[in-house]
Design a protein around this motif. Sequence first.
Motif, PDB file in Angstrom:
ATOM      1  N   SER A  80       0.542  -1.613   0.111  1.00  0.00           N
ATOM      2  CA  SER A  80      -0.237   0.002   0.296  1.00  0.00           C
ATOM      3  C   SER A  80       0.711   1.420  -0.477  1.00  0.00           C
ATOM      4  O   SER A  80       0.582   2.393   0.396  1.00  0.00           O
ATOM      5  N   LEU A  81       2.095   1.068  -0.123  1.00  0.00           N
ATOM      6  CA  LEU A  81       3.373   2.340  -0.075  1.00  0.00           C
ATOM      7  C   LEU A  81       3.162   3.522  -1.382  1.00  0.00           C
ATOM      8  O   LEU A  81       2.856   2.736  -2.120  1.00  0.00           O
ATOM      9  N   VAL A  82       2.978   4.071  -0.776  1.00  0.00           N
ATOM     10  CA  VAL A  82       2.783   5.944  -1.378  1.00  0.00           C
ATOM     11  C   VAL A  82       4.015   6.423  -2.309  1.00  0.00           C
ATOM     12  O   VAL A  82       4.733   6.812  -1.119  1.00  0.00           O
ATOM     13  N   TYR A  83       5.013   5.996  -3.267  1.00  0.00           N
ATOM     14  CA  TYR A  83       6.031   6.611  -3.199  1.00  0.00           C
ATOM     15  C   TYR A  83       6.047   8.562  -4.431  1.00  0.00           C
ATOM     16  O   TYR A  83       4.739   8.313  -5.315  1.00  0.00           O
ATOM     17  N   PHE A  84       6.837   9.519  -3.591  1.00  0.00           N
ATOM     18  CA  PHE A  84       6.840   9.851  -4.369  1.00  0.00           C
ATOM     19  C   PHE A  84       7.831  11.124  -5.347  1.00  0.00           C
ATOM     20  O   PHE A  84       8.530  11.052  -3.905  1.00  0.00           O
ATOM     21  N   ARG A  85       8.503  11.042  -5.901  1.00  0.00           N
ATOM     22  CA  ARG A  85       9.484  10.686  -6.577  1.00  0.00           C
ATOM     23  C   ARG A  85      11.236  10.046  -5.846  1.00  0.00           C
ATOM     24  O   ARG A  85      12.160  10.662  -5.687  1.00  0.00           O
ATOM     25  N   VAL A 139      -0.608  11.725  -5.514  1.00  0.00           N
ATOM     26  CA  VAL A 139       0.789  12.072  -6.639  1.00  0.00           C
ATOM     27  C   VAL A 139      -0.175  11.795  -7.942  1.00  0.00           C
ATOM     28  O   VAL A 139      -0.920  10.899  -8.321  1.00  0.00           O
ATOM     29  N   PHE A 140       0.466  13.080  -8.421  1.00  0.00           N
ATOM     30  CA  PHE A 140      -0.128  13.032  -9.311  1.00  0.00           C
ATOM     31  C   PHE A 140       1.412  13.167 -10.817  1.00  0.00           C
ATOM     32  O   PHE A 140       1.884  13.931 -10.007  1.00  0.00           O
ATOM     33  N   HIS A 141       1.030  12.372 -11.841  1.00  0.00           N
ATOM     34  CA  HIS A 141       2.131  11.256 -12.631  1.00  0.00           C
ATOM     35  C   HIS A 141       1.807  12.767 -14.144  1.00  0.00           C
ATOM     36  O   HIS A 141       0.948  11.963 -14.248  1.00  0.00           O
ATOM     37  N   ASP A 142       2.862  13.887 -14.547  1.00  0.00           N
ATOM     38  CA  ASP A 142       2.500  14.238 -16.179  1.00  0.00           C
ATOM     39  C   ASP A 142       2.482  13.719 -16.615  1.00  0.00           C
ATOM     40  O   ASP A 142       4.322  13.437 -16.938  1.00  0.00           O
ATOM     41  N   PRO A 143       2.178  12.609 -17.383  1.00  0.00           N
ATOM     42  CA  PRO A 143       2.671  12.080 -18.865  1.00  0.00           C
ATOM     43  C   PRO A 143       3.729  12.796 -19.266  1.00  0.00           C
ATOM     44  O   PRO A 143       5.138  12.521 -20.161  1.00  0.00           O
ATOM     45  N   ILE A 144       3.305  14.135 -19.685  1.00  0.00           N
ATOM     46  CA  ILE A 144       4.258  14.523 -20.438  1.00  0.00           C
ATOM     47  C   ILE A 144       5.566  15.302 -20.169  1.00  0.00           C
ATOM     48  O   ILE A 144       6.212  14.996 -20.583  1.00  0.00           O
ATOM     49  N   ALA A 153      -3.396  17.775  -2.970  1.00  0.00           N
ATOM     50  CA  ALA A 153      -4.215  17.438  -1.760  1.00  0.00           C
ATOM     51  C   ALA A 153      -5.671  18.373  -1.877  1.00  0.00           C
ATOM     52  O   ALA A 153      -5.805  18.979  -2.600  1.00  0.00           O
ATOM     53  N   ASP A 154      -6.519  17.749  -0.844  1.00  0.00           N
ATOM     54  CA  ASP A 154      -7.892  18.175  -0.879  1.00  0.00           C
ATOM     55  C   ASP A 154      -8.171  17.835   1.025  1.00  0.00           C
ATOM     56  O   ASP A 154      -7.909  17.546   1.775  1.00  0.00           O
ATOM     57  N   PHE A 155      -9.049  19.377   1.144  1.00  0.00           N
ATOM     58  CA  PHE A 155      -8.542  19.934   2.135  1.00  0.00           C
ATOM     59  C   PHE A 155     -10.211  19.737   2.576  1.00  0.00           C
ATOM     60  O   PHE A 155     -10.638  20.610   3.037  1.00  0.00           O
ATOM     61  N   GLY A 156     -10.796  19.132   1.826  1.00  0.00           N
ATOM     62  CA  GLY A 156     -12.353  19.039   1.853  1.00  0.00           C
ATOM     63  C   GLY A 156     -12.814  19.484   0.573  1.00  0.00           C
ATOM     64  O   GLY A 156     -14.392  19.355   0.045  1.00  0.00           O
TER      65      GLY A 156
END
Length: 568
Positions: free
Chosen positions: A114-119, A195-200, A208-211
């Motif tokens: 379930s780990l999420v990686y960022f860079r 994490v949003f990955h921009d493929p271009i 983030a979601d603050f609500g």
Amino acid sequence: MPTASMDASPGTFMRTLDPLCIAEIEECDFSRLADKPRILTIERQRSFDGSLSELSIPLSPRHSSRNAEHYRIVDHLENIFSPGRRSNVSTPISQHCFEPHPMVAEAWEAIRHSLVYFRGQPVGTIAALDHSEEALNYNQVFVRDFVPSALAFLMNGEPEIVKNFLLKTLRLQSGEKKIDRFKLGEGVMPASFKVFHDPIRNYETLIADFGETAIGRVAPVDSGFWWIILLRAYTKSTGDSSLAEMPECQKGMRLILALCLSEGFDTFPTLLCADGCSMIDRRMGVYGYPIEIQALFFMALRCALLLLKQDDEGKEFVERITKRLHALSYHMRNYFWLDFQQLNDIYRYKTEEYSHTAVNKFNVIPDSLPYWVFDFMPTRGGYFIGNVSPARMDVRWFCLGNCIAILSSMATPEQSAAIMDLIEARWQELVGEMPLKVCYPAIEGHEWQIETGCDPKNTRWSYHNGGSWPVLLWLLTAACIKTGRPQIARRAIELAETRLLKDSWPEYYDGKLGRFVGKQARKFQTWSIAGYLVAKMMLEDPSHLGMISLEEDKQMKPLMKRSASWTC
Ligand code: GLC
């Protein structure tokens, strides 16, 4: 500066204790914290002498070296594990096992999936890894959901991911938050992020979601509190105070605190909230002063006191926090507390009382108390009720708030013991076949229509409305250890072990006894998995409790009586 070597798993490291760190470990009276923290003697001793005989100590596959001895503050665990607090009521003591349960290895594997990686760096865990259901926002890292994962990693000697998480969420806090055209307070921490990955550009960013995209559009009040609590857990567990001391972290804390310490029209020290701003993140009639938020608020304030630097700005906050804690503990211990005696008093309350001499201060009409509470209340035992505001007492039981009340010592030792008595006396109702009920009882019929707005997900005995949430196991276990009753936790864990893995770690169970996998429950819900692991690891090595527990502040005694006037 004294230096102490700490046993940490899997390896051993040296740490230097600076004044901030000592204050943090010492957990002294918060009213004395305005002064310089006192230097403590640290010596090597068995981590768990008090109720050791009651605990099974199986060797953990990952950190067996931890079990023998630990460096600990001399006077710390004595209070926690006083054998006198142990109960001898109906809870059978199970066989001590010395083999790790096979579920533990499975759980670790699932957590790692379930780990999420960022860079390239792990920054959190996804809420659920269930491919059979629509993801909605379960594919995000939730702040509150990550807490048990973080504790599991800390207990396993893997603090890096926790540090990454704390720093990344801090960055998100500093971004602009808007819902439609309305700007949110600076200090608000996100409910979740992805994490949003921009493929271009082949570039990753965090969103983030603050609500603003959550169901109901409510900002999470609990996220900031959990963030501070986790920062303290990290500091306590690693002995590394440099993270908390970073100017960014100090600022982040101050921003969170500024939000909830600001002056307004309040006549109560409790925090006024909208429905759905915490774990129960949909409308459930918990607006006002929900116990979950008040207990987390109290704990976060106490943790902040231990972490804030005493520079000019910090000092001001320390003073404000200290005052608020005094008022808050008085209010909670007196007005939120319900036991047999208290219930009987309320039952006989007079109404329409005016002036400082009023006993029924909030003008609660006795007829507004539901029938069930008179049967539910055992002769011995008690709990913090769900909500108190003018003419409104929500007497429902909420598990998270009561466990945090014990861990933060918002509850007096007597109240903590009484909460455990209640859990034992009402085992069938609060634990049943799957630990544990998020709240009790369910609301139904007309009340359900009014309170939930006819929410089809929160039907009676389902989800937030009387559903059973395995994640709460870690909180129960921590509370059990703190009150010297590990056998209660062991019994609950054994129940969970009969089904959790077989059912693929559901998010929640339904039914009065929690017998059915929840109607819309996600499978492989990360905090169900992590909650189990943390519960196991804490029972195995109760010294882990220190990460998430604070001793009672002696200044809070004696417990003032409810009938005392406002002026005392
Ligand atoms: C549900 C829970 C909430 C949790 C989220 C992600 O909405 O109510 O507390 O954070 O799922 O698991």
